[in-house]
Scaffold this active site. Structure first.
Site, PDB file in Angstrom:
ATOM      1  N   HIS A 290      -2.571  16.816  28.222  1.00 14.10           N
ATOM      2  CA  HIS A 290      -1.398  16.426  28.999  1.00 14.10           C
ATOM      3  C   HIS A 290      -0.347  17.516  29.121  1.00 14.10           C
ATOM      4  O   HIS A 290       0.361  17.589  30.118  1.00 14.10           O
ATOM      5  CB  HIS A 290      -0.858  15.087  28.504  1.00 14.10           C
ATOM      6  CG  HIS A 290      -1.723  13.986  28.991  1.00 14.10           C
ATOM      7  ND1 HIS A 290      -2.783  13.512  28.264  1.00 14.10           N
ATOM      8  CD2 HIS A 290      -1.777  13.359  30.191  1.00 14.10           C
ATOM      9  CE1 HIS A 290      -3.424  12.612  28.985  1.00 14.10           C
ATOM     10  NE2 HIS A 290      -2.834  12.494  30.152  1.00 14.10           N
TER      11      HIS A 290
ATOM     12  N   ARG B  85       1.668   8.898  36.874  1.00 14.28           N
ATOM     13  CA  ARG B  85       1.320   8.527  35.498  1.00 14.28           C
ATOM     14  C   ARG B  85       2.533   7.842  34.867  1.00 14.28           C
ATOM     15  O   ARG B  85       3.402   8.508  34.300  1.00 14.28           O
ATOM     16  CB  ARG B  85       0.971   9.781  34.681  1.00 14.28           C
ATOM     17  CG  ARG B  85      -0.348  10.436  35.042  1.00 14.28           C
ATOM     18  CD  ARG B  85      -0.641  11.583  34.083  1.00 14.28           C
ATOM     19  NE  ARG B  85      -2.016  12.012  34.137  1.00 14.28           N
ATOM     20  CZ  ARG B  85      -2.480  12.991  34.914  1.00 14.28           C
ATOM     21  NH1 ARG B  85      -1.667  13.649  35.716  1.00 14.28           N
ATOM     22  NH2 ARG B  85      -3.754  13.304  34.883  1.00 14.28           N
TER      23      ARG B  85
ATOM     24  N   ARG C 117      -0.175   4.261  38.758  1.00 21.52           N
ATOM     25  CA  ARG C 117      -1.131   3.786  37.762  1.00 21.52           C
ATOM     26  C   ARG C 117      -0.404   2.958  36.712  1.00 21.52           C
ATOM     27  O   ARG C 117       0.643   3.378  36.198  1.00 21.52           O
ATOM     28  CB  ARG C 117      -1.815   4.985  37.098  1.00 21.52           C
ATOM     29  CG  ARG C 117      -2.782   4.541  36.017  1.00 21.52           C
ATOM     30  CD  ARG C 117      -3.597   5.673  35.501  1.00 21.52           C
ATOM     31  NE  ARG C 117      -2.811   6.583  34.687  1.00 21.52           N
ATOM     32  CZ  ARG C 117      -3.285   7.737  34.214  1.00 21.52           C
ATOM     33  NH1 ARG C 117      -4.508   8.115  34.543  1.00 21.52           N
ATOM     34  NH2 ARG C 117      -2.547   8.501  33.453  1.00 21.52           N
TER      35      ARG C 117
ATOM     36  N   GLU D 164     -13.230   6.231  35.717  1.00 25.27           N
ATOM     37  CA  GLU D 164     -13.218   7.312  34.730  1.00 25.27           C
ATOM     38  C   GLU D 164     -14.145   7.000  33.554  1.00 25.27           C
ATOM     39  O   GLU D 164     -14.179   7.715  32.561  1.00 25.27           O
ATOM     40  CB  GLU D 164     -11.792   7.630  34.261  1.00 25.27           C
ATOM     41  CG  GLU D 164     -10.964   6.432  33.885  1.00 25.27           C
ATOM     42  CD  GLU D 164      -9.488   6.763  33.644  1.00 25.27           C
ATOM     43  OE1 GLU D 164      -9.128   7.930  33.488  1.00 25.27           O
ATOM     44  OE2 GLU D 164      -8.705   5.802  33.608  1.00 25.27           O
TER      45      GLU D 164
ATOM     46  N   ASN E  46     -10.992  13.847  34.453  1.00 22.73           N
ATOM     47  CA  ASN E  46     -10.641  14.341  33.110  1.00 22.73           C
ATOM     48  C   ASN E  46     -11.326  13.472  32.059  1.00 22.73           C
ATOM     49  O   ASN E  46     -11.894  13.965  31.095  1.00 22.73           O
ATOM     50  CB  ASN E  46      -9.129  14.285  32.883  1.00 22.73           C
ATOM     51  CG  ASN E  46      -8.369  15.018  33.971  1.00 22.73           C
ATOM     52  OD1 ASN E  46      -8.941  15.833  34.661  1.00 22.73           O
ATOM     53  ND2 ASN E  46      -7.100  14.715  34.122  1.00 22.73           N
TER      54      ASN E  46
ATOM     55  N   ARG F 171     -11.606  15.772  25.241  1.00 23.23           N
ATOM     56  CA  ARG F 171     -10.920  16.677  26.167  1.00 23.23           C
ATOM     57  C   ARG F 171      -9.823  17.494  25.499  1.00 23.23           C
ATOM     58  O   ARG F 171      -9.303  18.448  26.076  1.00 23.23           O
ATOM     59  CB  ARG F 171     -10.363  15.888  27.357  1.00 23.23           C
ATOM     60  CG  ARG F 171      -9.281  14.899  26.978  1.00 23.23           C
ATOM     61  CD  ARG F 171      -9.018  13.926  28.100  1.00 23.23           C
ATOM     62  NE  ARG F 171      -7.847  14.287  28.880  1.00 23.23           N
ATOM     63  CZ  ARG F 171      -7.328  13.521  29.841  1.00 23.23           C
ATOM     64  NH1 ARG F 171      -7.904  12.377  30.162  1.00 23.23           N
ATOM     65  NH2 ARG F 171      -6.266  13.889  30.502  1.00 23.23           N
TER      66      ARG F 171
ATOM     67  N   CYS G 217      -8.203  11.872  41.256  1.00 18.43           N
ATOM     68  CA  CYS G 217      -6.924  12.359  40.733  1.00 18.43           C
ATOM     69  C   CYS G 217      -7.114  13.148  39.440  1.00 18.43           C
ATOM     70  O   CYS G 217      -6.152  13.578  38.827  1.00 18.43           O
ATOM     71  CB  CYS G 217      -5.946  11.208  40.531  1.00 18.43           C
ATOM     72  SG  CYS G 217      -6.589   9.935  39.438  1.00 18.43           S
TER      73      CYS G 217
HETATM   74  C1  PEP Z   1      -8.278  11.382  34.450  1.00 11.68           C
HETATM   75  O1  PEP Z   1      -8.739  10.877  33.423  1.00 11.68           O
HETATM   76  O2  PEP Z   1      -8.918  12.162  35.178  1.00 11.68           O
HETATM   77  C2  PEP Z   1      -6.901  11.097  34.855  1.00 11.68           C
HETATM   78  C3  PEP Z   1      -6.452  11.497  36.015  1.00 11.68           C
HETATM   79  O3  PEP Z   1      -6.104  10.441  33.976  1.00 11.68           O
HETATM   80  P1  PEP Z   1      -5.410  11.121  32.700  1.00 11.68           P
HETATM   81  O4  PEP Z   1      -5.623  12.609  32.816  1.00 11.68           O
HETATM   82  O5  PEP Z   1      -3.990  10.742  32.729  1.00 11.68           O
HETATM   83  O6  PEP Z   1      -6.182  10.514  31.584  1.00 11.68           O
HETATM   84 MG    MG Z   2      -7.706   9.245  32.397  1.00 13.36          MG
END
Ligand code: PEP
Ligand code: MG
Length: 566
Positions: free
Chosen positions: A186, A293, A329, A428, A451, A462, A499
């Site tokens: 993040h 977000r 979201r 996701e 992501n 991640r 996204c």
């Molecule tokens: C994702 O998981 O790709 C996403 C856009 O959400 P975040 O990065 O906030 O988990």
């Molecule tokens: Mg996500």
């Protein structure tokens, strides 16, 4: 030279500002009384000044009750019982000021901590805070505080929390470097939306950099150089200048259409974390917001944000974006994003645990506040409500029903709600990508969160730089999941966006275009570059290329194919 992962493009040269709490080691020693007293008094003034500045900067961000804590801290520094005793001890025993400060503070802390009245017990924390700051000043140690920065710096930290990043003053923060994290952590995402160059996941960073070192931060090639030679400095200053010129030259793309050479249109939109980020989206020609977000609203607070707070934030974004679509979201908390004021169960794998929609469905009280705020704001623009981390149709149905029930409730109260907001979901989790054709019967749209989709498909955290090599959005396995999702949406006449960070990746965009993606949502700073690329491609050719990519066996082969096709 310290290698890391380029997370937000740019090159900068500036001094390091180390965001690391100093540890204090105090030992009693005999000392020159006058010198100690002078040092002590100067440290006291600096402590008072720090608290005043921090308080002033916090006005408007914190509640009156929270601001009152700073007043309590200032009162502690002015209390003759407290500081007077320290001075006396230095004089009477001819000892060092830091030791006297520690002795007297501990005495008060012990006294308050053992009191029955909770009000007095809380005062112990005030004394601890003030005494830590005072001791640091006595010892000449820097206590990092982002709101105190008043010169151009590169922030060096283990990681930056969203509230750290939200406090960054863009005028002084030229870049940042962190020891942990990957391209989709993040802090990296926030850096891109703030357009601050960042390199993350640098092994051994904190050991190798001292506060005040001169740094080159190259967030194009992903490294930090510590105390460079004069000729290197010159080289990287030039590189920074060229980068700035390139960025300026892309501005002509701002009002251009996002259309291929053979007239296939897509939408290029921005990801935001706060209402302030909307400006970046608009100034970079974003055609909407593809991901707001909302968890940052919760993370920057000291208690759950009220319906009114949330309503104001959503309304601001919708109004600023006019008729353009805004995908908001619902709360995606848990995993790496926790709230200090909301206890989470201890879990072995928080990323696989109680989070996002799972938590919201379990806590209707929390979800209700957000649903009401969103629907009340819906009349101010084109709202698309999106649920995160949907794994089953049961979850999607429950979340959608929750919104529809809230809609009814508001109307019964005589509150206006828009008639044409959309309800969609993030894809996701591999399970929902595989079953996309079924989800598409009930969802108005999809947005692929690569992501997490990559993290869950590859079983690779991640946040871990050790397994960062498994972040392979261009692996054919991922491309097949993406294709299933897009085809699933189109089979029911629905639109599909993305996204995750992949959408703004220069090598990924041509493949995604060929796979039929309708909407690309990315950091504002990537929009113009992506538009330039889309306008240089033929949809027909990219479709053929994407078909070929789906049949390849490794990410490397896909990368080669894309490079040869654009
Ligand atoms: C994702 O998981 O790709 C996403 C856009 O959400 P975040 O990065 O906030 O988990
Ligand atoms: Mg996500």
């Amino acid at each position: 030279m310290l290698k890391g992962i380029a997370a937000s493009s740019g090159v900068v040269v500036a001094k390091a500002y180390k965001l690391e709490q100093p540890t204090i080691n105090v030992v009693r020693r005999s000392a020159d009384v006058e010198k100690e007293i002078a040092n002590f008094k100067a440290a006291l003034v600096k402590t008072q000044r720090d608290i005043e500045i921090i308080k002033t900067k916090a006005i408007g961000k914190l509640t009156d009750d929270e601001l009152a804590i700073f007043d309590a801290h200032i009162m502690v520094t002015q209390d003759p019982e407290f500081t007077g005793q320290m001075e006396e001890m230095i004089r009477n025993e001819s000892i060092n000021a830091d030791f006297a400060c520690q002795e007297v503070s501990n005495m008060f802390i012990n006294m308050f901590e053992t009191m029955d009245d909770p009000y007095f017990r809380e005062r112990a924390a005030d004394i601890k805070d003030v005494s830590y700051r005072l001791q640091c000043h006595i010892l000449g140690l820097i206590i990092p505080d982002l709101s105190l920065i008043n010169e151009e710096v590169i922030i060096v930290a283990n990681d930056l929390t969203p509230s750290d990043t939200a406090q960054l003053n863009k005028a002084f923060t030229k870049g940042f470097a962190t020891q942990i994290g990957g391209r989709t952590s993040h802090s990296a995402i926030m850096a891109r939306s703030l357009e601050i160059p960042a390199v993350v996941g640098i092994n051994g960073l904190l050991k190798s950099v001292n506060h005040g070192d001169m740094l080159v931060l190259d967030a194009i090639d992903g490294f930090v150089m510590v105390n460079p030679e004069a000729q290197d400095l010159e080289h990287y200053r030039n590189k920074a200048k060229n980068f700035a010129e390139l960025k300026a030259s892309l501005k002509i793309m701002k009002d251009a259409e996002s259309i291929t050479l053979d007239a296939h249109k897509v939408e290029l939109v921005g990801n935001i974390g706060t209402p302030n980020d909307v400006e970046g989206v608009l100034s970079n020609g974003g055609e909407g917001v593809g991901l707001y977000r909302t968890e940052f609203l919760y993370m920057d607070a000291t208690a759950l944000p009220t319906e009114e707070d949330q309503y104001e934030a959503y309304k601001t974004v919708l109004e600023k974006m006019g008729k353009r679509p805004v995908v908001v979201r619902t709360l995606d908390i848990g995993g790496d994003k926790v709230l200090s004021y909301l206890p989470f169960p201890h879990e072995m794998n928080p990323f696989l645990g109680y989070r996002a929609i799972r938590l919201c469905l379990d806590r209707p009280d929390i979800f209700k506040t957000q649903a009401r705020a969103l629907l009340r704001a819906s009349v101010y623009g084109h709202l698309c409500i999106m649920f995160p981390m949907i794994a089953t149709l049961g979850e999607f149905r429950a979340a959608k029903q929750f919104i529809l029930d809230t809609d009814k409730e508001l109307r019964a109260e005589g509150i206006a709600v828009s008639d044409d907001y959309e309800i969609g979901m993030m894809v996701e989790i591999p399970a929902s990508a595989i079953l996309a054709d079924q989800f598409a019967k009930e969802a108005d749209f999809f947005s692929i969160g690569t992501n997490d989709l990559v993290q869950y498909s590859m079983a690779a955290d991640r946040m871990s730089e050790k397994v960062a090599y498994l972040y392979q959005p261009l692996n054919p396995s991922l491309l097949r999941l993406i294709k299933m999702t897009i085809d699933g949406a189109h089979s029911q006449g629905k639109w599909c966006g993305m996204c995750g960070e992949m959408a703004g990746d220069e090598l990924a965009a041509p493949v995604l275009l060929g796979l039929g993606l309708d909407e690309f949502s990315m950091s504002a700073s990537s929009i113009l570059q992506t538009r330039k690329m889309i306008r240089s491609l033929k949809y027909k050719d990219m479709k053929i290329m994407a078909e070929k990519a789906l049949k390849l066996s490794t990410m490397e082969e896909v990368v080669e194919l894309v490079k040869a096709s654009i």
